[in-house]
Design an enzyme around this catalytic site. Sequence first.
Site, mmCIF file in Angstrom:
data_model
loop_
_atom_site.group_PDB
_atom_site.id
_atom_site.type_symbol
_atom_site.label_atom_id
_atom_site.label_comp_id
_atom_site.label_asym_id
_atom_site.label_seq_id
_atom_site.Cartn_x
_atom_site.Cartn_y
_atom_site.Cartn_z
ATOM 1 N N CYS A 127 5.990 0.063 7.752
ATOM 2 C CA CYS A 127 4.983 1.113 6.581
ATOM 3 C C CYS A 127 6.604 1.334 6.099
ATOM 4 C CB CYS A 127 4.741 2.228 7.347
ATOM 5 S SG CYS A 127 4.180 3.677 6.946
ATOM 6 N N LEU A 128 6.081 1.638 4.846
ATOM 7 C CA LEU A 128 7.149 1.908 3.861
ATOM 8 C C LEU A 128 7.832 3.378 4.121
ATOM 9 C CD1 LEU A 128 5.546 1.763 0.232
ATOM 10 C CD2 LEU A 128 7.505 0.045 1.795
ATOM 11 N N HIS A 135 -4.581 1.533 7.399
ATOM 12 C CA HIS A 135 -2.932 1.335 7.443
ATOM 13 C C HIS A 135 -3.111 3.370 7.137
ATOM 14 C CE1 HIS A 135 1.013 1.228 7.654
ATOM 15 N NE2 HIS A 135 1.185 1.800 6.730
ATOM 16 N N GLU A 136 -3.507 2.335 5.314
ATOM 17 C CA GLU A 136 -3.513 3.199 4.050
ATOM 18 C C GLU A 136 -4.464 4.763 5.016
ATOM 19 O OE1 GLU A 136 -1.020 3.886 2.216
ATOM 20 O OE2 GLU A 136 -0.582 1.561 3.548
ATOM 21 N N HIS A 180 -3.041 7.471 6.854
ATOM 22 C CA HIS A 180 -2.201 8.058 6.262
ATOM 23 C C HIS A 180 -2.527 9.561 6.261
ATOM 24 C CE1 HIS A 180 1.389 6.321 6.212
ATOM 25 N NE2 HIS A 180 1.562 5.163 6.173
ATOM 26 N N GLY A 208 0.815 -0.867 -0.395
ATOM 27 C CA GLY A 208 -0.275 0.411 0.415
ATOM 28 C C GLY A 208 0.689 1.350 0.366
ATOM 29 N N GLN A 246 3.401 9.730 1.048
ATOM 30 C CA GLN A 246 4.120 9.295 1.632
ATOM 31 C C GLN A 246 5.313 9.486 0.109
ATOM 32 O OE1 GLN A 246 2.220 5.607 2.212
ATOM 33 N NE2 GLN A 246 4.009 4.400 3.481
HETATM 34 ZN ZN LIG Z 1 2.509 3.408 5.692
#
Ligand SMILES: [Zn+2]
Length: 203
Positions: A126-127, A168-169, A172, A79, A84
Site C-alpha cells: 500500500c502506498l 484494497h481501494e 480504503h 491504485g 490517501q
Molecule cells: Zn492502499
Amino acid sequence: MPNKSTSSKPLPSAASATQENAAVAAPESPAKPVKIYPIVKFGDPILEKPGAPVKKFDADLEQLIDDMFASMYAAQGVGLAAPQIGLSLRLTVIDVTGGKNPEAKIVLANPEIIHAEGEVREEEGCLSVPGFRGYVVRPQFVTVKAQNAKGESFEIRGENLLARAFCHEIDHLNGILFLTHLSMLKRDLIKRKIKKLRKLGEW
Ligand SMILES: [Zn+2]
C-alpha cells in the site's frame, strides 16, 4: 521524483492558475497541469475513517481525478484512494497497467462490491504503508457498482490483480487498511517497525 519513461513536455498554455505545489504534466495528458499530492502514511487518522459520499460531479471533481491519477503514477502505485491524499471522500482511481494503457484507467466514485467469487492469496502492499508487504486473501473475481467522473452508474468486473485492487481501494474508502487482513503476528511486527521508524523521524 521518479519519472516514467514519458518525458514531461513543457506546458503550452499559460494556464497558470496552478498553486505553489509542483505542477507537472501527467504522462497521458501532457497539456494539462496537475497537482502531485503527497501520500498520507499509516498513523494518520484519516486513513482509518470512512469517506463521505461523492455528491458533486463537476469540473473540480474531474480535476481532482486527474490529480489523483498523476499522484498515483508519480508514486508508482496501481491504485489510489482519496483518503490517501488527505480527502475523506468515497473516490478512488485504479490502473493496474501503471499508465501503460490509457484505457485501463478506472475511476470509482461511491463504489460498492456487489459480487465476489473465489479466493486468491497474494502479496499486497500500500502506498500509505511504504516498504511493507504481506499476504492477503482476496476474491478472485469481483463485480463493483460505482459512478464515473460524470456521476453515471456502471458495473465493472475484475479478476485477480484488478479484483484485488478493487477490494484494497474500497477498503480504503471504508477506513480499512490491508494490515487489517494480515495475521496478528505479521501486523504487530509491521506496526512495531513503523513505530521505530517514527521515533527516528523516518516515517
Ligand atoms: Zn492502499
